[in-house]
Design a protein around this motif. Structure first.
Motif, PDB file in Angstrom:
ATOM      1  N   SER A   1       2.258   0.434   8.763  1.00  0.00           N
ATOM      2  CA  SER A   1       3.171   0.883   9.806  1.00  0.00           C
ATOM      3  C   SER A   1       2.940   0.082  11.078  1.00  0.00           C
ATOM      4  O   SER A   1       1.821  -0.376  11.357  1.00  0.00           O
ATOM      5  N   LEU A   2       3.984  -0.066  11.881  1.00  0.00           N
ATOM      6  CA  LEU A   2       3.876  -0.781  13.154  1.00  0.00           C
ATOM      7  C   LEU A   2       3.432   0.129  14.293  1.00  0.00           C
ATOM      8  O   LEU A   2       3.443  -0.276  15.460  1.00  0.00           O
ATOM      9  N   GLU A   3       3.068   1.375  13.960  1.00  0.00           N
ATOM     10  CA  GLU A   3       2.598   2.298  14.985  1.00  0.00           C
ATOM     11  C   GLU A   3       1.199   1.898  15.452  1.00  0.00           C
ATOM     12  O   GLU A   3       0.426   1.267  14.724  1.00  0.00           O
ATOM     13  N   GLY A   4       0.843   2.288  16.689  1.00  0.00           N
ATOM     14  CA  GLY A   4      -0.503   2.050  17.199  1.00  0.00           C
ATOM     15  C   GLY A   4      -0.537   1.017  18.299  1.00  0.00           C
ATOM     16  O   GLY A   4       0.495   0.560  18.809  1.00  0.00           O
ATOM     17  N   GLY A   5      -1.752   0.626  18.668  1.00  0.00           N
ATOM     18  CA  GLY A   5      -1.943  -0.334  19.741  1.00  0.00           C
ATOM     19  C   GLY A   5      -1.710  -1.761  19.305  1.00  0.00           C
ATOM     20  O   GLY A   5      -1.259  -2.034  18.179  1.00  0.00           O
ATOM     21  N   ILE A   6      -2.059  -2.692  20.201  1.00  0.00           N
ATOM     22  CA  ILE A   6      -1.789  -4.105  19.945  1.00  0.00           C
ATOM     23  C   ILE A   6      -2.529  -4.588  18.708  1.00  0.00           C
ATOM     24  O   ILE A   6      -1.967  -5.276  17.849  1.00  0.00           O
ATOM     25  N   ALA A   7      -3.799  -4.232  18.587  1.00  0.00           N
ATOM     26  CA  ALA A   7      -4.581  -4.690  17.437  1.00  0.00           C
ATOM     27  C   ALA A   7      -3.999  -4.141  16.137  1.00  0.00           C
ATOM     28  O   ALA A   7      -3.892  -4.865  15.133  1.00  0.00           O
ATOM     29  N   ALA A   8      -3.616  -2.861  16.161  1.00  0.00           N
ATOM     30  CA  ALA A   8      -3.033  -2.246  14.960  1.00  0.00           C
ATOM     31  C   ALA A   8      -1.708  -2.906  14.604  1.00  0.00           C
ATOM     32  O   ALA A   8      -1.406  -3.129  13.424  1.00  0.00           O
ATOM     33  N   LYS A   9      -0.918  -3.235  15.627  1.00  0.00           N
ATOM     34  CA  LYS A   9       0.369  -3.899  15.367  1.00  0.00           C
ATOM     35  C   LYS A   9       0.166  -5.287  14.784  1.00  0.00           C
ATOM     36  O   LYS A   9       0.911  -5.717  13.881  1.00  0.00           O
ATOM     37  N   LEU A  10      -0.838  -6.020  15.275  1.00  0.00           N
ATOM     38  CA  LEU A  10      -1.104  -7.354  14.734  1.00  0.00           C
ATOM     39  C   LEU A  10      -1.516  -7.261  13.266  1.00  0.00           C
ATOM     40  O   LEU A  10      -1.071  -8.060  12.429  1.00  0.00           O
ATOM     41  N   ARG A  11      -2.384  -6.290  12.938  1.00  0.00           N
ATOM     42  CA  ARG A  11      -2.779  -6.117  11.536  1.00  0.00           C
ATOM     43  C   ARG A  11      -1.573  -5.739  10.680  1.00  0.00           C
ATOM     44  O   ARG A  11      -1.430  -6.194   9.540  1.00  0.00           O
ATOM     45  N   ALA A  12      -0.698  -4.905  11.259  1.00  0.00           N
ATOM     46  CA  ALA A  12       0.498  -4.489  10.515  1.00  0.00           C
ATOM     47  C   ALA A  12       1.416  -5.677  10.246  1.00  0.00           C
ATOM     48  O   ALA A  12       1.969  -5.811   9.154  1.00  0.00           O
ATOM     49  N   VAL A  13       1.596  -6.532  11.237  1.00  0.00           N
ATOM     50  CA  VAL A  13       2.457  -7.704  11.063  1.00  0.00           C
ATOM     51  C   VAL A  13       1.919  -8.602   9.954  1.00  0.00           C
ATOM     52  O   VAL A  13       2.672  -9.107   9.109  1.00  0.00           O
ATOM     53  N   LEU A  14       0.597  -8.793   9.930  1.00  0.00           N
ATOM     54  CA  LEU A  14       0.006  -9.621   8.880  1.00  0.00           C
ATOM     55  C   LEU A  14       0.209  -8.981   7.506  1.00  0.00           C
ATOM     56  O   LEU A  14       0.513  -9.676   6.528  1.00  0.00           O
ATOM     57  N   ALA A  15       0.044  -7.660   7.430  1.00  0.00           N
ATOM     58  CA  ALA A  15       0.255  -6.967   6.151  1.00  0.00           C
ATOM     59  C   ALA A  15       1.704  -7.090   5.706  1.00  0.00           C
ATOM     60  O   ALA A  15       1.993  -7.302   4.520  1.00  0.00           O
ATOM     61  N   ILE A  16       2.629  -6.956   6.654  1.00  0.00           N
ATOM     62  CA  ILE A  16       4.053  -7.067   6.313  1.00  0.00           C
ATOM     63  C   ILE A  16       4.375  -8.475   5.822  1.00  0.00           C
ATOM     64  O   ILE A  16       5.107  -8.654   4.848  1.00  0.00           O
ATOM     65  N   LEU A  17       3.812  -9.493   6.495  1.00  0.00           N
ATOM     66  CA  LEU A  17       4.057 -10.869   6.065  1.00  0.00           C
ATOM     67  C   LEU A  17       3.528 -11.103   4.647  1.00  0.00           C
ATOM     68  O   LEU A  17       4.199 -11.738   3.820  1.00  0.00           O
ATOM     69  N   ARG A  18       2.344 -10.569   4.350  1.00  0.00           N
ATOM     70  CA  ARG A  18       1.817 -10.706   2.992  1.00  0.00           C
ATOM     71  C   ARG A  18       2.712  -9.965   2.004  1.00  0.00           C
ATOM     72  O   ARG A  18       2.951 -10.429   0.881  1.00  0.00           O
ATOM     73  N   GLY A  19       3.208  -8.792   2.425  1.00  0.00           N
ATOM     74  CA  GLY A  19       4.114  -8.041   1.563  1.00  0.00           C
ATOM     75  C   GLY A  19       5.411  -8.776   1.307  1.00  0.00           C
ATOM     76  O   GLY A  19       5.921  -8.771   0.181  1.00  0.00           O
ATOM     77  N   VAL A  20       5.957  -9.417   2.336  1.00  0.00           N
ATOM     78  CA  VAL A  20       7.195 -10.187   2.170  1.00  0.00           C
ATOM     79  C   VAL A  20       6.980 -11.321   1.176  1.00  0.00           C
ATOM     80  O   VAL A  20       7.799 -11.545   0.266  1.00  0.00           O
ATOM     81  N   LEU A  21       5.866 -12.056   1.326  1.00  0.00           N
ATOM     82  CA  LEU A  21       5.606 -13.185   0.429  1.00  0.00           C
ATOM     83  C   LEU A  21       5.403 -12.712  -1.007  1.00  0.00           C
ATOM     84  O   LEU A  21       5.929 -13.307  -1.955  1.00  0.00           O
ATOM     85  N   GLY A  22       4.638 -11.615  -1.186  1.00  0.00           N
ATOM     86  CA  GLY A  22       4.410 -11.109  -2.534  1.00  0.00           C
ATOM     87  C   GLY A  22       5.676 -10.582  -3.170  1.00  0.00           C
ATOM     88  O   GLY A  22       5.947 -10.832  -4.356  1.00  0.00           O
ATOM     89  N   SER A  23       6.480  -9.861  -2.397  1.00  0.00           N
ATOM     90  CA  SER A  23       7.736  -9.337  -2.913  1.00  0.00           C
ATOM     91  C   SER A  23       8.699 -10.467  -3.238  1.00  0.00           C
ATOM     92  O   SER A  23       9.368 -10.451  -4.276  1.00  0.00           O
ATOM     93  N   ARG A  24       8.759 -11.464  -2.373  1.00  0.00           N
ATOM     94  CA  ARG A  24       9.671 -12.586  -2.588  1.00  0.00           C
ATOM     95  C   ARG A  24       9.336 -13.329  -3.884  1.00  0.00           C
ATOM     96  O   ARG A  24      10.237 -13.683  -4.661  1.00  0.00           O
ATOM     97  N   ARG A  25       8.031 -13.531  -4.133  1.00  0.00           N
ATOM     98  CA  ARG A  25       7.624 -14.217  -5.374  1.00  0.00           C
ATOM     99  C   ARG A  25       8.085 -13.413  -6.594  1.00  0.00           C
ATOM    100  O   ARG A  25       8.599 -13.982  -7.563  1.00  0.00           O
TER     101      ARG A  25
END
Length: 369
Positions: A66-90
């Motif tokens: 989730s993108l909820e939380g502070g800056i650090a949590a949002k950065l971790r979320a963005v990285l997780a989403i990017l990994r999810g996009v790449l895995g789903s796309r493959r």
């Protein structure tokens, strides 16, 4: 089988986090399989724990956050989403998927972005009376929006011709449990089912037993209670109920929920969209106690109030959900010869047992169009 105008295709579904999102995806997946399509479910770690729902269905577990939380949590979320996009796309490319259906919640976000990056049509399904944050962000990319209720807030500006009320798909176990409302008599059994949704609700363990203990002895002797509760010792709760002369079963989860819903005269539950859909399809009245906090609070409050306004149950906010208030409400409902049966009829009138078929029809129209 698919319509002659709709060739067989591989259709991806994105859902996870809770059973409330995964169970409708399961229902659609099995309907599409019956029509001759291939199906894969893109989910995340928590969704993958629903092994019974995923039994026999191809699925991929992706990182999500989730993108909820502070800056650090949002950065971790963005990285997780990017990994999810790449895995789903493959996976979508490998399977040559033709379309993706997103069921809301943050686990559906990355697969939906992956599908759009490949130029695939996107169908969104909204369970509640207001668009989830994920669906609201994805709506601009959607080819169609399927809804559970006649109106959904947050869809302003989206082409009304591409909004279709399908209802919320339910599992086959729920469809199999449909039947007449069990008869009520002045001295017959009263079957009460208490469930907290797929994640349980500890508040029910704190409030329901002492409320039932306050009921008159003649009502307690007629009660048959199934209490799903997590966070409390089932043996302690069972002792409280049996000590009051109440026949009770207390478990952290009921795998035979369809049978218990069919047999119940009244349900005490949260107000998640999937829980509400199950109740309406089977046609059982409920006391709805929405989540008091968290991202789903407003969604559940709206669901509960909508169903209460329709006469299908009673909305009790959790701060007002006390043993004394619940005992008063239950005493009045059990003493009336008609209120529960009338609410059951109202619930049944709102049910959409053909929701999975209606949603599959929409998917095939988008494929053909």
């Amino acid at each position: 089988m698919p319509s002659p105008a709709v060739p067989r295709a591989t259709i991806a579904l994105a859902a996870g986090g809770t059973g409330g999102h995964l169970f409708p995806a399961e229902a659609l997946a099995r309907e599409l399989l019956a029509r001759g399509h291939d199906v894969v479910i893109h989910t995340e770690r928590r969704g993958a724990q629903y092994t019974r729902a995923l039994d026999g269905l191809a699925h991929v577990v992706l990182p999500a956050s989730s993108l909820e939380g502070g800056i650090a949590a949002k950065l971790r979320a963005v990285l997780a989403i990017l990994r999810g996009v790449l895995g789903s796309r493959r996976d979508l490319r490998r399977r040559r998927a033709a379309l993706l259906v997103g069921f809301g919640g943050y686990p559906s976000f990355a697969p939906a972005l992956a599908a759009r990056s490949l130029g695939l049509p996107l169908v969104l399904h909204e369970q509640a009376t207001r668009l989830s944050k994920a669906n609201a962000r994805l709506l601009r990319f959607a080819s169609a929006l399927a809804t559970s209720f006649p109106t959904v807030e947050g869809a302003d500006g989206f082409d009304p011709a591409r909004i279709v009320q399908t209802g919320n798909p339910v599992r086959q176990a729920i469809l199999d449990a449909r039947g007449d409302y069990p008869p009520l008599s002045a001295d017959g059994p009263l079957r009460l089912l208490v469930v907290g949704g797929s994640q349980g609700a500890a508040v029910f363990g704190r409030v329901v037993p002492p409320a039932l203990q306050q009921l008159p002895e003649d009502l307690r002797r007629r009660l048959h209670v199934s209490l799903q509760c997590r966070g409390d010792d089932p043996e302690v709760l069972h002792a409280q109920l049996s000590g009051a002369g109440i026949d009770a079963q207390v478990q952290p989860f009921f795998h035979d929920i369809g049978d218990r819903l069919r047999e119940s005269h009244l349900v005490i539950t949260r107000a998640g969209a999937s829980t509400a859909a199950d109740l309406l399809v089977i046609g059982r009245p409920a006391i709805f106690v929405p989540l008091p906090h968290g991202g789903s609070r407003e969604e559940q409050r709206r669901n509960a109030q909508t169903l209460a306004d329709a006469g299908a149950g009673w909305h009790v906010p959790e701060p007002e959900f006390t043993p004394e208030a619940l005992a008063r409400l239950l005493g009045g409902l059990f003493a009336s010869p008609t209120r529960l049966a009338e609410a059951a009829r109202a619930a049944s009138a709102l049910g959409r047992p053909d929701a999975a078929a209606r949603l599959a029809d929409l998917v095939e129209r988008v494929l053909a169009g």
